[in-house]
Design a protein around this motif. Structure first.
Motif, PDB file in Angstrom:
ATOM      1  N   VAL A  25       0.895  -1.028  -0.037  1.00  0.00           N
ATOM      2  CA  VAL A  25       0.194   0.007  -0.174  1.00  0.00           C
ATOM      3  C   VAL A  25       0.794   1.177   0.113  1.00  0.00           C
ATOM      4  N   THR A  26       1.988   1.273   0.956  1.00  0.00           N
ATOM      5  CA  THR A  26       2.904   2.402   1.124  1.00  0.00           C
ATOM      6  C   THR A  26       4.029   2.203   0.137  1.00  0.00           C
ATOM      7  N   GLY A  27       4.328   1.040  -0.067  1.00  0.00           N
ATOM      8  CA  GLY A  27       5.624   1.068  -0.782  1.00  0.00           C
ATOM      9  C   GLY A  27       7.087   0.997   0.169  1.00  0.00           C
ATOM     10  N   ASP A  28       6.830   1.031   1.298  1.00  0.00           N
ATOM     11  CA  ASP A  28       7.674   0.906   2.336  1.00  0.00           C
ATOM     12  C   ASP A  28       8.187  -0.324   2.492  1.00  0.00           C
ATOM     13  N   VAL A  29       9.568  -0.438   3.110  1.00  0.00           N
ATOM     14  CA  VAL A  29      10.280  -1.764   3.059  1.00  0.00           C
ATOM     15  C   VAL A  29      11.162  -1.587   4.508  1.00  0.00           C
ATOM     16  N   GLN A  30      10.880  -2.756   4.952  1.00  0.00           N
ATOM     17  CA  GLN A  30      11.904  -3.167   6.254  1.00  0.00           C
ATOM     18  C   GLN A  30      12.711  -3.987   6.028  1.00  0.00           C
ATOM     19  N   ALA A  31      14.162  -4.027   6.275  1.00  0.00           N
ATOM     20  CA  ALA A  31      14.884  -5.095   6.093  1.00  0.00           C
ATOM     21  C   ALA A  31      15.832  -5.376   7.426  1.00  0.00           C
ATOM     22  N   GLU A  32      16.010  -6.695   7.442  1.00  0.00           N
ATOM     23  CA  GLU A  32      16.716  -6.998   8.852  1.00  0.00           C
ATOM     24  C   GLU A  32      17.592  -7.844   8.378  1.00  0.00           C
ATOM     25  N   GLY A  33      18.808  -7.917   9.305  1.00  0.00           N
ATOM     26  CA  GLY A  33      19.962  -8.907   9.388  1.00  0.00           C
ATOM     27  C   GLY A  33      20.639  -8.991   7.812  1.00  0.00           C
ATOM     28  N   SER A  34      22.068  -8.610   8.105  1.00  0.00           N
ATOM     29  CA  SER A  34      22.982  -8.666   6.850  1.00  0.00           C
ATOM     30  C   SER A  34      22.196  -7.917   5.847  1.00  0.00           C
ATOM     31  N   ASP A  52      11.636   4.693   2.954  1.00  0.00           N
ATOM     32  CA  ASP A  52      10.015   5.238   2.870  1.00  0.00           C
ATOM     33  C   ASP A  52      10.050   5.691   1.332  1.00  0.00           C
ATOM     34  N   SER A  53       9.248   5.037   0.742  1.00  0.00           N
ATOM     35  CA  SER A  53       9.106   5.214  -0.827  1.00  0.00           C
ATOM     36  C   SER A  53       8.556   6.605  -1.118  1.00  0.00           C
ATOM     37  N   GLN A  54       7.608   7.242  -0.216  1.00  0.00           N
ATOM     38  CA  GLN A  54       7.045   8.467  -0.491  1.00  0.00           C
ATOM     39  C   GLN A  54       8.299   9.592  -0.287  1.00  0.00           C
ATOM     40  N   LEU A  55       9.071   9.279   0.252  1.00  0.00           N
ATOM     41  CA  LEU A  55      10.060  10.452   0.724  1.00  0.00           C
ATOM     42  C   LEU A  55      11.404  10.142  -0.350  1.00  0.00           C
ATOM     43  N   GLY A  56      11.398   8.848  -0.568  1.00  0.00           N
ATOM     44  CA  GLY A  56      12.549   8.293  -1.353  1.00  0.00           C
ATOM     45  C   GLY A  56      13.987   8.403  -0.411  1.00  0.00           C
ATOM     46  N   GLU A  57      13.671   8.025   0.905  1.00  0.00           N
ATOM     47  CA  GLU A  57      14.725   8.157   1.755  1.00  0.00           C
ATOM     48  C   GLU A  57      14.847   6.503   2.530  1.00  0.00           C
ATOM     49  N   GLY A  58      16.148   6.463   3.215  1.00  0.00           N
ATOM     50  CA  GLY A  58      16.120   5.127   3.841  1.00  0.00           C
ATOM     51  C   GLY A  58      17.096   5.459   5.112  1.00  0.00           C
ATOM     52  N   LYS A  59      17.034   4.700   6.139  1.00  0.00           N
ATOM     53  CA  LYS A  59      17.554   4.714   7.200  1.00  0.00           C
ATOM     54  C   LYS A  59      18.651   3.382   7.517  1.00  0.00           C
ATOM     55  N   PHE A  60      19.792   3.393   7.805  1.00  0.00           N
ATOM     56  CA  PHE A  60      20.403   1.957   8.262  1.00  0.00           C
ATOM     57  C   PHE A  60      20.928   2.096   9.684  1.00  0.00           C
ATOM     58  N   SER A  61      21.092   0.904  10.283  1.00  0.00           N
ATOM     59  CA  SER A  61      21.787   0.732  11.650  1.00  0.00           C
ATOM     60  C   SER A  61      22.910  -0.010  11.447  1.00  0.00           C
ATOM     61  N   ASN A  62      23.863   0.565  12.292  1.00  0.00           N
ATOM     62  CA  ASN A  62      25.223  -0.368  12.134  1.00  0.00           C
ATOM     63  C   ASN A  62      25.938  -0.293  10.645  1.00  0.00           C
ATOM     64  N   THR A  63      26.086   0.727  10.220  1.00  0.00           N
ATOM     65  CA  THR A  63      26.176   0.932   8.637  1.00  0.00           C
ATOM     66  C   THR A  63      27.639   0.919   8.255  1.00  0.00           C
TER      67      THR A  63
END
Length: 70
Positions: A25-34, A52-63
């Motif tokens: 519905v939103t196009g958002d993606v959550q990814a975990e592990g490697s 966030d597909s609407q903003l065209g932005e992403g956030k990473f942890s331990n990058t």
């Protein structure tokens, strides 16, 4: 939720992770592990990512961030 060695591609961009959840519905993606993301210019890896597909932005942890052709 997709699990295993998941890889999603669009054009020259790719996203890989152990687990990926996509909201159609939103196009958002959550990814975990490697988590791996990249294109012809950059590679980014970490343990957790959200896009966030609407903003065209992403956030990473331990990058880790790597420029290709640099």
């Amino acid at each position: 939720m997709l699990e295993g060695d998941v890889e999603v591609r669009t054009g020259d961009r790719y996203l890989g992770a152990d687990r990926v959840q996509y909201d159609p519905v939103t196009g958002d993606v959550q990814a975990e592990g490697s988590v791996r993301f990249g294109d012809a210019q950059v590679e980014v890896s970490g343990t957790l990512a959200s896009f966030d597909s609407q903003l065209g932005e992403g956030k990473f942890s331990n990058t880790t961030f790597k420029l290709k052709n640099a």
